[in-house]
Motif scaffolding. Structure first.
Motif, PDB file in Angstrom:
ATOM      1  N   PRO A 159     -44.117   2.626  36.526  1.00  0.00           N
ATOM      2  CA  PRO A 159     -44.838   1.358  36.330  1.00  0.00           C
ATOM      3  C   PRO A 159     -46.284   1.529  35.872  1.00  0.00           C
ATOM      4  N   TYR A 160     -46.957   2.591  36.315  1.00  0.00           N
ATOM      5  CA  TYR A 160     -48.335   2.823  35.865  1.00  0.00           C
ATOM      6  C   TYR A 160     -48.378   2.914  34.348  1.00  0.00           C
ATOM      7  N   GLU A 161     -47.455   3.669  33.794  1.00  0.00           N
ATOM      8  CA  GLU A 161     -47.407   3.829  32.341  1.00  0.00           C
ATOM      9  C   GLU A 161     -47.098   2.510  31.643  1.00  0.00           C
ATOM     10  N   MET A 162     -46.263   1.667  32.262  1.00  0.00           N
ATOM     11  CA  MET A 162     -45.952   0.366  31.665  1.00  0.00           C
ATOM     12  C   MET A 162     -47.208  -0.485  31.520  1.00  0.00           C
ATOM     13  N   GLY A 163     -47.994  -0.576  32.600  1.00  0.00           N
ATOM     14  CA  GLY A 163     -49.211  -1.372  32.544  1.00  0.00           C
ATOM     15  C   GLY A 163     -50.230  -0.792  31.588  1.00  0.00           C
ATOM     16  N   TYR A 164     -50.341   0.517  31.597  1.00  0.00           N
ATOM     17  CA  TYR A 164     -51.306   1.215  30.736  1.00  0.00           C
ATOM     18  C   TYR A 164     -50.965   0.997  29.263  1.00  0.00           C
ATOM     19  N   ARG A 165     -49.725   1.247  28.910  1.00  0.00           N
ATOM     20  CA  ARG A 165     -49.344   1.170  27.503  1.00  0.00           C
ATOM     21  C   ARG A 165     -49.333  -0.260  26.979  1.00  0.00           C
ATOM     22  N   SER A 166     -49.110  -1.230  27.869  1.00  0.00           N
ATOM     23  CA  SER A 166     -49.074  -2.627  27.428  1.00  0.00           C
ATOM     24  C   SER A 166     -50.383  -3.042  26.768  1.00  0.00           C
ATOM     25  N   MET A 167     -51.518  -2.571  27.292  1.00  0.00           N
ATOM     26  CA  MET A 167     -52.811  -2.944  26.716  1.00  0.00           C
ATOM     27  C   MET A 167     -52.973  -2.369  25.312  1.00  0.00           C
ATOM     28  N   PHE A 168     -52.563  -1.136  25.111  1.00  0.00           N
ATOM     29  CA  PHE A 168     -52.660  -0.521  23.789  1.00  0.00           C
ATOM     30  C   PHE A 168     -51.707  -1.194  22.802  1.00  0.00           C
ATOM     31  N   ILE A 169     -50.533  -1.558  23.280  1.00  0.00           N
ATOM     32  CA  ILE A 169     -49.545  -2.212  22.409  1.00  0.00           C
ATOM     33  C   ILE A 169     -50.063  -3.578  21.965  1.00  0.00           C
ATOM     34  N   LEU A 170     -50.598  -4.352  22.898  1.00  0.00           N
ATOM     35  CA  LEU A 170     -51.113  -5.673  22.528  1.00  0.00           C
ATOM     36  C   LEU A 170     -52.281  -5.546  21.553  1.00  0.00           C
ATOM     37  N   LYS A 171     -53.114  -4.533  21.743  1.00  0.00           N
ATOM     38  CA  LYS A 171     -54.223  -4.333  20.805  1.00  0.00           C
ATOM     39  C   LYS A 171     -53.685  -4.000  19.415  1.00  0.00           C
ATOM     40  N   ASP A 172     -52.655  -3.161  19.354  1.00  0.00           N
ATOM     41  CA  ASP A 172     -52.043  -2.876  18.063  1.00  0.00           C
ATOM     42  C   ASP A 172     -51.503  -4.148  17.422  1.00  0.00           C
ATOM     43  N   LEU A 173     -50.840  -4.954  18.216  1.00  0.00           N
ATOM     44  CA  LEU A 173     -50.253  -6.176  17.675  1.00  0.00           C
ATOM     45  C   LEU A 173     -51.315  -7.138  17.153  1.00  0.00           C
ATOM     46  N   VAL A 174     -52.346  -7.328  17.940  1.00  0.00           N
ATOM     47  CA  VAL A 174     -53.357  -8.308  17.554  1.00  0.00           C
ATOM     48  C   VAL A 174     -54.145  -7.840  16.330  1.00  0.00           C
ATOM     49  N   GLU A 175     -54.139  -6.535  16.081  1.00  0.00           N
ATOM     50  CA  GLU A 175     -54.848  -6.000  14.918  1.00  0.00           C
ATOM     51  C   GLU A 175     -53.914  -5.716  13.748  1.00  0.00           C
ATOM     52  N   GLY A 176     -52.678  -6.162  13.865  1.00  0.00           N
ATOM     53  CA  GLY A 176     -51.755  -6.103  12.747  1.00  0.00           C
ATOM     54  C   GLY A 176     -51.060  -4.779  12.548  1.00  0.00           C
ATOM     55  N   ASN A 177     -51.047  -3.931  13.568  1.00  0.00           N
ATOM     56  CA  ASN A 177     -50.402  -2.630  13.449  1.00  0.00           C
ATOM     57  C   ASN A 177     -48.933  -2.696  13.875  1.00  0.00           C
ATOM     58  N   GLU A 178     -48.162  -1.717  13.431  1.00  0.00           N
ATOM     59  CA  GLU A 178     -46.757  -1.655  13.795  1.00  0.00           C
ATOM     60  C   GLU A 178     -46.591  -1.116  15.211  1.00  0.00           C
ATOM     61  N   VAL A 179     -45.589  -1.618  15.910  1.00  0.00           N
ATOM     62  CA  VAL A 179     -45.217  -1.061  17.220  1.00  0.00           C
ATOM     63  C   VAL A 179     -43.711  -0.855  17.236  1.00  0.00           C
ATOM     64  N   GLU A 180     -43.306   0.129  17.994  1.00  0.00           N
ATOM     65  CA  GLU A 180     -41.884   0.417  18.111  1.00  0.00           C
ATOM     66  C   GLU A 180     -41.242  -0.538  19.112  1.00  0.00           C
ATOM     67  N   ASP A 181     -39.972  -0.788  18.950  1.00  0.00           N
ATOM     68  CA  ASP A 181     -39.236  -1.655  19.864  1.00  0.00           C
ATOM     69  C   ASP A 181     -37.809  -1.127  20.015  1.00  0.00           C
ATOM     70  N   PRO A 182     -37.382  -0.802  21.218  1.00  0.00           N
ATOM     71  CA  PRO A 182     -38.116  -0.824  22.482  1.00  0.00           C
ATOM     72  C   PRO A 182     -38.896   0.472  22.693  1.00  0.00           C
TER      73      PRO A 182
END
Length: 332
Positions: A288-311
């Motif tokens: 769970p620590y990694e889930m919370g940590y990575r979520s912030m970086f993923i949202l920043k990528d999204l809001v700045e128009g970068n690609e993210v992997e799914d899932p």
């Protein structure tokens, strides 16, 4: 199958979000409940990411206790406030999908973590970060089979009835024990397949309530003295250490001899102590620590128009009485 998502695929999210970049971003991490030690670790990861990202604020907010409608209301409030991104662990996947659709229409990037939306709603969110929940069930079942190769009677315990993550775990357990596909999640209850039969009164629904979980286990074990295995899809059974120990201690001799097993998802600190003390026989842990940590970086990528992997899967730790001291933090 994995896919790549960009902000531009989500109803033109880029312009509203980019407008706030000069002031920094506020990203919400929404758990199912804030009285849950599993989600405390995700909170800690979120705050750690905030320290590393100068322009990101982690807002950790959710229901005080596991309440589906309150979680939806919190997400709707976040949308109204215009936060820059939302990462949510849905308690009620279909209902949350409707709320997240409102976020997308408002230009707010959204993702899920820990628990996902249903497959038919997956395009609403950009990505999921967390555990491949089916695999939790598979590994819980594998430990059960190793201890009881001839099968027996079993009681399954789960979280919310509408929680997609727990239903996937139930299906993983049932498919693996049965040796066949038991239908759509959560799967059909076992009735002799693979030598396993689910007893009357199970699965136990806990609604992520620790008191309800340990009381349910206590009652089932007392009423079924010949039960072969008690398997829980979540840590709620073991959150309250003293209560759990009192419930499990009367069965320690059977657990030590291999006559009976208690096997539970997650590897929180108190759970690993219970495993080391022989009061559980297996733990399948998430990160769970990694889930919370990575979520912030993923949202920043999204809001700045970068690609993210799914899932994005964060792996599992599979622990037994034999490897309790060395099982955490692997690359599984």
């Amino acid at each position: 199958m994995k896919k790549l998502m960009t902000l531009t695929t989500l109803a033109a999210l880029a312009m509203p979000a980019m407008a706030s970049a000069q002031d920094g971003y506020t990203f919400a991490l929404v758990p199912k409940a804030m009285n849950n030690p599993f989600f405390d670790l995700a909170r800690d990861g979120c705050y750690a990411a905030q320290e590393e990202l100068d322009d990101v604020t982690c807002e950790y907010i959710g229901p005080g206790e596991h309440t589906e409608m309150e979680q939806i209301q919190i997400v709707q409030d976040l949308i109204s406030r215009g936060v820059d991104g939302i990462a949510v662990s849905p308690s009620n996947a279909p209902a949350m999908a409707k709320a997240l659709q409102q976020a997308v229409e408002a230009g707010i990037p959204v993702m899920t973590w820990d628990a996902d939306l249903l497959a038919e709603d997956a395009d609403i969110r950009a990505t999921f970060v967390g555990t491949k929940n089916y695999d939790i069930g598979v590994n819980l079942a594998n430990i059960t089979q190793e201890r009881h190769p001839d099968g027996g009677t079993i009681c399954l315990q789960t979280g919310g009835a509408a929680a997609a993550n727990h239903n996937e775990r139930l299906k993983g357990i049932r498919d693996t024990l049965a040796g066949e596909d038991m239908g759509e999640a959560p799967g059909t209850p076992l009735d002799g397949q693979g030598g396993w039969t689910e007893i009357s009164g199970c699965p136990l629904i806990t609604d992520d309530d620790g008191n309800k979980a340990v009381q349910g286990m206590t009652d089932i074990l007392a009423a079924n003295p010949d039960l072969t295995a008690f398997v829980s899809t979540g840590a709620f059974t073991q959150w309250f250490d003293n209560a759990y120990r009192q419930a499990a201690e009367p069965y320690k001799a059977e657990m030590d001899s291999g006559e009976m097993s208690i096997i539970v998802a997650d590897t929180l600190p108190m759970q690993m102590e219970q495993l080391a003390d022989g009061l559980s026989n297996g733990q399948v842990g998430q990160r769970p620590y990694e889930m919370g940590y990575r979520s912030m970086f993923i949202l920043k990528d999204l809001v700045e128009g970068n690609e993210v992997e799914d899932p994005i899967y964060t792996g599992l730790d599979v622990c037994t009485n034999d490897n309790a001291e060395s099982c955490l933090g692997g690359d599984s």
